[in-house]
Scaffold this motif. Sequence first.
Motif, mmCIF file in Angstrom:
data_model
loop_
_atom_site.group_PDB
_atom_site.id
_atom_site.type_symbol
_atom_site.label_atom_id
_atom_site.label_comp_id
_atom_site.label_asym_id
_atom_site.label_seq_id
_atom_site.Cartn_x
_atom_site.Cartn_y
_atom_site.Cartn_z
ATOM 1 N N ALA A 37 -4.069 27.357 -66.781
ATOM 2 C CA ALA A 37 -4.207 27.663 -68.211
ATOM 3 C C ALA A 37 -5.591 27.296 -68.743
ATOM 4 O O ALA A 37 -6.031 27.861 -69.749
ATOM 5 N N LEU A 38 -6.296 26.376 -68.080
ATOM 6 C CA LEU A 38 -7.631 25.980 -68.537
ATOM 7 C C LEU A 38 -8.718 26.931 -68.052
ATOM 8 O O LEU A 38 -9.823 26.940 -68.596
ATOM 9 N N LEU A 39 -8.431 27.728 -67.029
ATOM 10 C CA LEU A 39 -9.433 28.636 -66.472
ATOM 11 C C LEU A 39 -9.519 29.921 -67.286
ATOM 12 O O LEU A 39 -8.532 30.353 -67.885
ATOM 13 N N PRO A 40 -10.677 30.564 -67.289
ATOM 14 C CA PRO A 40 -10.830 31.818 -68.038
ATOM 15 C C PRO A 40 -10.063 32.958 -67.366
ATOM 16 O O PRO A 40 -9.836 32.931 -66.144
ATOM 17 N N ASP A 41 -9.676 33.942 -68.161
ATOM 18 C CA ASP A 41 -9.035 35.144 -67.614
ATOM 19 C C ASP A 41 -9.966 35.781 -66.593
ATOM 20 O O ASP A 41 -11.184 35.810 -66.784
ATOM 21 N N GLY A 42 -9.400 36.271 -65.519
ATOM 22 C CA GLY A 42 -10.196 36.942 -64.508
ATOM 23 C C GLY A 42 -10.633 36.048 -63.372
ATOM 24 O O GLY A 42 -11.222 36.513 -62.411
ATOM 25 N N ALA A 43 -10.357 34.744 -63.449
ATOM 26 C CA ALA A 43 -10.725 33.842 -62.359
ATOM 27 C C ALA A 43 -9.816 34.125 -61.159
ATOM 28 O O ALA A 43 -8.597 34.203 -61.296
ATOM 29 N N THR A 44 -10.417 34.321 -59.995
ATOM 30 C CA THR A 44 -9.687 34.591 -58.755
ATOM 31 C C THR A 44 -10.263 33.715 -57.650
ATOM 32 O O THR A 44 -11.257 33.013 -57.857
ATOM 33 N N ASP A 45 -9.665 33.779 -56.464
ATOM 34 C CA ASP A 45 -10.209 33.056 -55.317
ATOM 35 C C ASP A 45 -11.669 33.439 -55.134
ATOM 36 O O ASP A 45 -12.010 34.613 -55.134
ATOM 37 N N GLY A 46 -12.534 32.455 -55.006
ATOM 38 C CA GLY A 46 -13.953 32.701 -54.811
ATOM 39 C C GLY A 46 -14.772 32.786 -56.089
ATOM 40 O O GLY A 46 -15.998 32.831 -56.032
ATOM 41 N N SER A 47 -14.108 32.812 -57.238
ATOM 42 C CA SER A 47 -14.843 32.865 -58.516
ATOM 43 C C SER A 47 -15.628 31.582 -58.731
ATOM 44 O O SER A 47 -15.221 30.503 -58.301
ATOM 45 N N ARG A 48 -16.759 31.710 -59.396
ATOM 46 C CA ARG A 48 -17.548 30.540 -59.807
ATOM 47 C C ARG A 48 -17.274 30.296 -61.289
ATOM 48 O O ARG A 48 -17.331 31.231 -62.090
ATOM 49 N N VAL A 49 -16.968 29.065 -61.612
ATOM 50 C CA VAL A 49 -16.711 28.696 -62.998
ATOM 51 C C VAL A 49 -17.569 27.481 -63.347
ATOM 52 O O VAL A 49 -17.923 26.684 -62.480
ATOM 53 N N ARG A 50 -17.902 27.365 -64.615
ATOM 54 C CA ARG A 50 -18.678 26.225 -65.112
ATOM 55 C C ARG A 50 -17.808 25.449 -66.093
ATOM 56 O O ARG A 50 -17.211 26.018 -67.002
ATOM 57 N N ARG A 51 -17.747 24.122 -65.888
ATOM 58 C CA ARG A 51 -17.003 23.253 -66.792
ATOM 59 C C ARG A 51 -17.970 22.459 -67.649
ATOM 60 O O ARG A 51 -18.905 21.839 -67.149
ATOM 61 N N VAL A 52 -17.762 22.533 -68.952
ATOM 62 C CA VAL A 52 -18.456 21.673 -69.898
ATOM 63 C C VAL A 52 -17.342 21.043 -70.732
ATOM 64 O O VAL A 52 -16.609 21.757 -71.420
ATOM 65 N N MET A 53 -17.204 19.736 -70.587
ATOM 66 C CA MET A 53 -16.063 18.998 -71.124
ATOM 67 C C MET A 53 -14.822 19.612 -70.485
ATOM 68 O O MET A 53 -14.720 19.622 -69.281
ATOM 69 N N LEU A 54 -13.884 20.150 -71.220
ATOM 70 C CA LEU A 54 -12.722 20.805 -70.617
ATOM 71 C C LEU A 54 -12.740 22.308 -70.856
ATOM 72 O O LEU A 54 -11.702 22.960 -70.785
ATOM 73 N N ASP A 55 -13.905 22.852 -71.102
ATOM 74 C CA ASP A 55 -14.048 24.284 -71.346
ATOM 75 C C ASP A 55 -14.630 24.932 -70.080
ATOM 76 O O ASP A 55 -15.750 24.603 -69.672
ATOM 77 N N TYR A 56 -13.866 25.836 -69.475
ATOM 78 C CA TYR A 56 -14.295 26.532 -68.265
ATOM 79 C C TYR A 56 -14.725 27.958 -68.607
ATOM 80 O O TYR A 56 -14.009 28.645 -69.355
ATOM 81 N N THR A 57 -15.866 28.388 -68.085
ATOM 82 C CA THR A 57 -16.321 29.761 -68.280
ATOM 83 C C THR A 57 -16.598 30.374 -66.913
ATOM 84 O O THR A 57 -17.014 29.696 -65.971
ATOM 85 N N LEU A 58 -16.386 31.673 -66.825
ATOM 86 C CA LEU A 58 -16.604 32.420 -65.594
ATOM 87 C C LEU A 58 -18.089 32.749 -65.480
ATOM 88 O O LEU A 58 -18.718 33.196 -66.427
ATOM 89 N N LEU A 59 -18.663 32.491 -64.318
ATOM 90 C CA LEU A 59 -20.087 32.781 -64.101
ATOM 91 C C LEU A 59 -20.253 34.112 -63.394
ATOM 92 O O LEU A 59 -19.418 34.577 -62.700
#
Length: 59
Positions: A37-59
């Motif tokens: 639930a904390l990950l952005p929509d569209g995150a899949t195996d192999g996705s790169r995400v950036r965490r700032v505090m508890l906010d995750y964004t898809l790179l």
Amino acid sequence: MGFADPVDYIVVSFEGDYAMLRKADEPDAQLIQVAIALLPDGATDGSRVRRVMLDYTLL
């Protein structure tokens, strides 16, 4: 490194309601478990995400 500093992760797998992430710059690092639930929509195996505090964004 503080909690508010950005950290990049790679999504390794999904297990139930959780995703297993590894720090992008540490290939031998221990996996961390994050609620999907904390990950952005569209995150899949192999996705790169950036965490700032508890906010995750898809790179």
